[in-house]
Design a protein around this motif. Structure first.
Motif, short mmCIF file in Angstrom:
data_model
loop_
_atom_site.label_atom_id
_atom_site.label_comp_id
_atom_site.label_asym_id
_atom_site.label_seq_id
_atom_site.Cartn_x
_atom_site.Cartn_y
_atom_site.Cartn_z
N SER A 1 79.36 44.29 67.62
CA SER A 1 78.51 45.28 68.31
C SER A 1 77.06 44.83 68.45
O SER A 1 76.15 45.67 68.55
N VAL A 2 76.83 43.53 68.48
CA VAL A 2 75.50 43.01 68.74
C VAL A 2 75.25 43.11 70.25
O VAL A 2 76.11 42.74 71.04
N GLU B 1 71.73 43.51 73.37
CA GLU B 1 70.30 43.34 73.58
C GLU B 1 69.50 44.47 72.93
O GLU B 1 68.47 44.23 72.29
N ALA B 2 70.00 45.68 73.06
CA ALA B 2 69.30 46.83 72.46
C ALA B 2 69.45 46.89 70.94
O ALA B 2 68.62 47.47 70.25
N PHE B 3 70.52 46.29 70.42
CA PHE B 3 70.79 46.26 68.98
C PHE B 3 71.14 44.83 68.57
O PHE B 3 72.32 44.49 68.46
N PHE C 1 71.51 43.24 66.02
CA PHE C 1 71.91 43.10 64.62
C PHE C 1 73.23 43.83 64.41
O PHE C 1 73.70 44.59 65.25
N PHE C 2 73.85 43.55 63.27
CA PHE C 2 75.02 44.29 62.81
C PHE C 2 74.80 44.55 61.33
O PHE C 2 73.86 44.03 60.74
N GLU C 3 75.64 45.36 60.73
CA GLU C 3 75.44 45.70 59.33
C GLU C 3 76.62 45.25 58.49
O GLU C 3 77.76 45.35 58.91
N LYS D 1 71.08 45.14 57.43
CA LYS D 1 70.98 44.66 58.80
C LYS D 1 70.97 43.13 58.78
O LYS D 1 70.18 42.51 58.07
N PHE E 1 70.49 40.20 61.52
CA PHE E 1 70.08 39.93 62.89
C PHE E 1 70.79 38.70 63.43
O PHE E 1 71.16 37.80 62.69
#
Length: 168
Positions: A116-117, A119-121, A123-125, A130, A132
């Protein structure tokens, strides 16, 4: 290590390898078959290696930490699982992963999208932290160069070309 020294980034890359079967007497196992860690081991001969390496973010250290061998490229689904498994192990070891980086190969792009990376996010968890994402800058530069060799770019109505000729 201090907290400053434990901040790190995870890199990975895949490469072709020569196929070879060899008996490991200490582990009592034949090595050289596809072995994707906890995901699966098959009787297909391995011809690719995917290597994960940690690098200090602010302190100069680097360490290869994991690899898997596969028959063909590792799938994006497997890569997604491996990335999260490796990061989980790194966190559990007491290190502080902040970022991951790789080249922009199709398997990597799909795995990053599966995390789910966007442009707006960017990063992932993993474990509430977080992580990046960035593509490897030297590979990005190489891709730009290769694209300029094949096509011109138009930016703000101006032509950007690899050709040095003024007539273009």
């Amino acid at each position: 290590m201090t907290e400053y020294e434990r901040k790190c980034l995870l890199l990975w890359d895949e490469m072709s390898i020569r196929t070879l079967l060899e008996y490991n007497s200490k582990a009592d196992v034949v090595e050289g078959y596809q072995d994707i860690g906890s995901l699966r081991r098959t009787r297909d001969w391995a011809n690719h290696a995917l290597v994960f390496m940690l690098r200090g973010l602010k302190y100069l250290w680097k360490q290869p930490i994991a690899y898997v061998v596969s028959h063909g490229s590792v799938s994006s689904n497997d890569l997604t699982l491996l990335i999260t498994d490796v990061i989980t192990a790194v966190i559990q070891a007491g290190l502080l992963p902040k970022s991951v980086t790789c080249d922009q190969g199709p398997t990597n792009r799909k795995a990053v999208a599966d995390l789910s990376v966007a442009e707006a996010f960017p990063f992932f968890e993993v474990m509430g932290r977080k992580i990046f994402f960035t593509y490897d800058v030297p590979h990005l530069m190489k891709s730009i160069r290769n694209n300029l060799h094949n096509e011109d770019f138009i930016i703000d109505g101006k032509v950007v070309s690899w050709c040095w000729s003024m007539s273009k």
